[in-house]
Motif scaffolding. Structure first.
Motif, PDB file in Angstrom:
ATOM      1  N   LEU A  32       0.883  -1.159   0.026  1.00 38.77           N
ATOM      2  CA  LEU A  32       0.005  -0.200   0.003  1.00 38.77           C
ATOM      3  C   LEU A  32       0.995   1.272  -0.119  1.00 38.77           C
ATOM      4  O   LEU A  32       1.853   1.267   0.980  1.00 38.77           O
ATOM      5  CB  LEU A  32      -0.853  -0.041   1.199  1.00 38.77           C
ATOM      6  CG  LEU A  32      -1.832   1.251   1.391  1.00 38.77           C
ATOM      7  CD1 LEU A  32      -2.882   1.219   0.581  1.00 38.77           C
ATOM      8  CD2 LEU A  32      -2.471   1.051   2.919  1.00 38.77           C
ATOM      9  N   ALA A  33       0.456   2.324  -0.747  1.00 41.33           N
ATOM     10  CA  ALA A  33       1.163   3.536  -0.539  1.00 41.33           C
ATOM     11  C   ALA A  33       0.243   4.595  -0.167  1.00 41.33           C
ATOM     12  O   ALA A  33       0.572   5.468   0.749  1.00 41.33           O
ATOM     13  CB  ALA A  33       1.348   3.927  -1.998  1.00 41.33           C
ATOM     14  N   ALA A  34      -1.112   4.453  -0.675  1.00 42.38           N
ATOM     15  CA  ALA A  34      -2.097   5.749  -0.084  1.00 42.38           C
ATOM     16  C   ALA A  34      -3.245   5.250  -0.210  1.00 42.38           C
ATOM     17  O   ALA A  34      -3.809   4.449  -1.210  1.00 42.38           O
ATOM     18  CB  ALA A  34      -1.482   6.957  -0.701  1.00 42.38           C
ATOM     19  N   GLN A  35      -4.293   5.744   0.532  1.00 44.41           N
ATOM     20  CA  GLN A  35      -5.749   5.224   0.678  1.00 44.41           C
ATOM     21  C   GLN A  35      -6.569   6.488   0.821  1.00 44.41           C
ATOM     22  O   GLN A  35      -6.283   7.521   1.530  1.00 44.41           O
ATOM     23  CB  GLN A  35      -6.203   4.246   1.709  1.00 44.41           C
ATOM     24  CG  GLN A  35      -5.441   2.812   1.766  1.00 44.41           C
ATOM     25  CD  GLN A  35      -6.219   2.023   2.994  1.00 44.41           C
ATOM     26  OE1 GLN A  35      -6.057   2.455   4.103  1.00 44.41           O
ATOM     27  NE2 GLN A  35      -6.530   1.099   2.679  1.00 44.41           N
ATOM     28  N   ILE A  36      -7.831   6.356   0.108  1.00 44.44           N
ATOM     29  CA  ILE A  36      -8.860   7.531   0.321  1.00 44.44           C
ATOM     30  C   ILE A  36     -10.110   6.846   0.596  1.00 44.44           C
ATOM     31  O   ILE A  36     -10.526   5.904  -0.307  1.00 44.44           O
ATOM     32  CB  ILE A  36      -8.760   8.415  -0.726  1.00 44.44           C
ATOM     33  CG1 ILE A  36      -9.744   9.622  -0.391  1.00 44.44           C
ATOM     34  CG2 ILE A  36      -8.972   7.779  -2.023  1.00 44.44           C
ATOM     35  CD1 ILE A  36      -9.273  10.739  -1.253  1.00 44.44           C
ATOM     36  N   ARG A  90     -11.105  10.593   3.811  1.00 47.92           N
ATOM     37  CA  ARG A  90     -10.262  10.617   4.860  1.00 47.92           C
ATOM     38  C   ARG A  90      -9.126   9.788   3.891  1.00 47.92           C
ATOM     39  O   ARG A  90      -9.285   9.003   3.143  1.00 47.92           O
ATOM     40  CB  ARG A  90     -10.697   9.843   5.785  1.00 47.92           C
ATOM     41  CG  ARG A  90      -9.734   9.818   6.828  1.00 47.92           C
ATOM     42  CD  ARG A  90     -10.169   8.972   8.007  1.00 47.92           C
ATOM     43  NE  ARG A  90     -10.620   7.673   7.871  1.00 47.92           N
ATOM     44  CZ  ARG A  90      -9.940   6.625   8.008  1.00 47.92           C
ATOM     45  NH1 ARG A  90      -8.429   6.942   8.303  1.00 47.92           N
ATOM     46  NH2 ARG A  90     -10.276   5.328   7.619  1.00 47.92           N
ATOM     47  N   THR A  91      -7.874  10.253   4.449  1.00 48.18           N
ATOM     48  CA  THR A  91      -6.796   9.806   3.437  1.00 48.18           C
ATOM     49  C   THR A  91      -5.703   9.201   4.396  1.00 48.18           C
ATOM     50  O   THR A  91      -5.638   9.794   5.825  1.00 48.18           O
ATOM     51  CB  THR A  91      -6.205  11.090   2.844  1.00 48.18           C
ATOM     52  OG1 THR A  91      -5.554  12.027   3.368  1.00 48.18           O
ATOM     53  CG2 THR A  91      -6.832  11.405   1.643  1.00 48.18           C
ATOM     54  N   GLY A 114       3.682  13.071   3.359  1.00 45.25           N
ATOM     55  CA  GLY A 114       4.439  14.487   3.200  1.00 45.25           C
ATOM     56  C   GLY A 114       4.751  14.675   1.789  1.00 45.25           C
ATOM     57  O   GLY A 114       4.947  15.900   1.608  1.00 45.25           O
ATOM     58  N   ARG A 115       4.807  13.647   1.004  1.00 46.75           N
ATOM     59  CA  ARG A 115       5.487  13.720  -0.326  1.00 46.75           C
ATOM     60  C   ARG A 115       4.289  13.350  -1.355  1.00 46.75           C
ATOM     61  O   ARG A 115       4.209  14.140  -2.555  1.00 46.75           O
ATOM     62  CB  ARG A 115       6.645  12.862  -0.554  1.00 46.75           C
ATOM     63  CG  ARG A 115       7.543  13.101   0.328  1.00 46.75           C
ATOM     64  CD  ARG A 115       9.006  12.546  -0.203  1.00 46.75           C
ATOM     65  NE  ARG A 115       8.890  11.275  -0.112  1.00 46.75           N
ATOM     66  CZ  ARG A 115       8.835  10.187  -1.025  1.00 46.75           C
ATOM     67  NH1 ARG A 115       9.071  10.783  -2.325  1.00 46.75           N
ATOM     68  NH2 ARG A 115       8.777   8.880  -1.088  1.00 46.75           N
ATOM     69  N   PHE A 116       3.249  12.465  -1.084  1.00 44.09           N
ATOM     70  CA  PHE A 116       2.421  12.125  -2.099  1.00 44.09           C
ATOM     71  C   PHE A 116       1.062  12.558  -1.191  1.00 44.09           C
ATOM     72  O   PHE A 116       0.906  12.743  -0.232  1.00 44.09           O
ATOM     73  CB  PHE A 116       2.349  10.518  -1.898  1.00 44.09           C
ATOM     74  CG  PHE A 116       3.392   9.991  -2.622  1.00 44.09           C
ATOM     75  CD1 PHE A 116       4.432  10.707  -3.189  1.00 44.09           C
ATOM     76  CD2 PHE A 116       3.312   8.502  -3.139  1.00 44.09           C
ATOM     77  CE1 PHE A 116       5.872   9.992  -3.853  1.00 44.09           C
ATOM     78  CE2 PHE A 116       4.570   7.922  -3.580  1.00 44.09           C
ATOM     79  CZ  PHE A 116       5.454   8.693  -3.844  1.00 44.09           C
ATOM     80  N   THR A 117      -0.007  12.795  -2.273  1.00 48.01           N
ATOM     81  CA  THR A 117      -1.330  13.052  -2.022  1.00 48.01           C
ATOM     82  C   THR A 117      -2.153  12.315  -2.862  1.00 48.01           C
ATOM     83  O   THR A 117      -2.142  12.350  -4.298  1.00 48.01           O
ATOM     84  CB  THR A 117      -1.507  14.893  -2.323  1.00 48.01           C
ATOM     85  OG1 THR A 117      -0.566  15.566  -1.245  1.00 48.01           O
ATOM     86  CG2 THR A 117      -2.997  14.974  -1.980  1.00 48.01           C
ATOM     87  N   ILE A 118      -3.097  11.808  -2.196  1.00 55.34           N
ATOM     88  CA  ILE A 118      -4.337  10.861  -2.888  1.00 55.34           C
ATOM     89  C   ILE A 118      -5.371  11.882  -2.871  1.00 55.34           C
ATOM     90  O   ILE A 118      -5.959  12.407  -1.788  1.00 55.34           O
ATOM     91  CB  ILE A 118      -4.471   9.669  -2.456  1.00 55.34           C
ATOM     92  CG1 ILE A 118      -5.284   8.915  -3.303  1.00 55.34           C
ATOM     93  CG2 ILE A 118      -4.742   9.806  -0.864  1.00 55.34           C
ATOM     94  CD1 ILE A 118      -5.300   7.421  -2.805  1.00 55.34           C
ATOM     95  N   SER A 119      -6.172  11.812  -3.958  1.00 62.67           N
ATOM     96  CA  SER A 119      -7.462  12.621  -4.201  1.00 62.67           C
ATOM     97  C   SER A 119      -8.420  12.077  -5.141  1.00 62.67           C
ATOM     98  O   SER A 119      -8.160  10.965  -5.666  1.00 62.67           O
ATOM     99  CB  SER A 119      -7.115  13.988  -4.591  1.00 62.67           C
ATOM    100  OG  SER A 119      -6.624  14.143  -5.847  1.00 62.67           O
TER     101      SER A 119
END
Length: 113
Positions: A47-51, A56-57, A65-70
């Motif tokens: 896993l890298a990121a969830q939304i 909620r992320t 702090g470097r990646f943003t999921i949207s």
């Protein structure tokens, strides 16, 4: 038939940015949790990121702090904005529909030093 189509990968220099997109053809997209996973050469997919459906992320420590999921529910698309990229971010990135375990085909991101 559910389809997840990822785009936006490629070759990026260390310190640079990239934006991944995943267009999802699935019903009730807006109520589904989505995620980005990645698999580096010789390593397991993780896993890298969830939304969540509510926006909620959550992020794993190496990317926080470097990646943003949207997400854009109207477009049925989930994004991953990646900044300050490092060579260790090199991986195939996969989009995932969490509740039904559907995967995209993956998109390669290569970060050169």
């Amino acid at each position: 038939q559910v389809q997840l189509v990822e785009s936006g990968g490629g070759l990026v220099q260390a310190g640079g940015s990239a934006r991944l997109s995943c267009a999802v053809s699935i019903s009730l997209f807006s109520v589904r949790s989505m995620a980005w996973y990645r698999q580096a050469p010789g390593k397991q997919r993780g896993l890298a990121a969830q939304i969540s459906s509510g926006g909620r992320t959550d992020y794993v420590d190496p990317v926080r702090g470097r990646f943003t999921i949207s997400r854009d529910n109207a477009k049925k698309t989930v994004y991953l904005q990646m900044n300050s990229l490092k060579p260790e971010d090199t991986a195939v990135y996969y989009c995932h529909v969490e509740d039904v375990n559907y995967w995209g085909q993956g998109t390669q991101v290569t970060v050169s030093s």
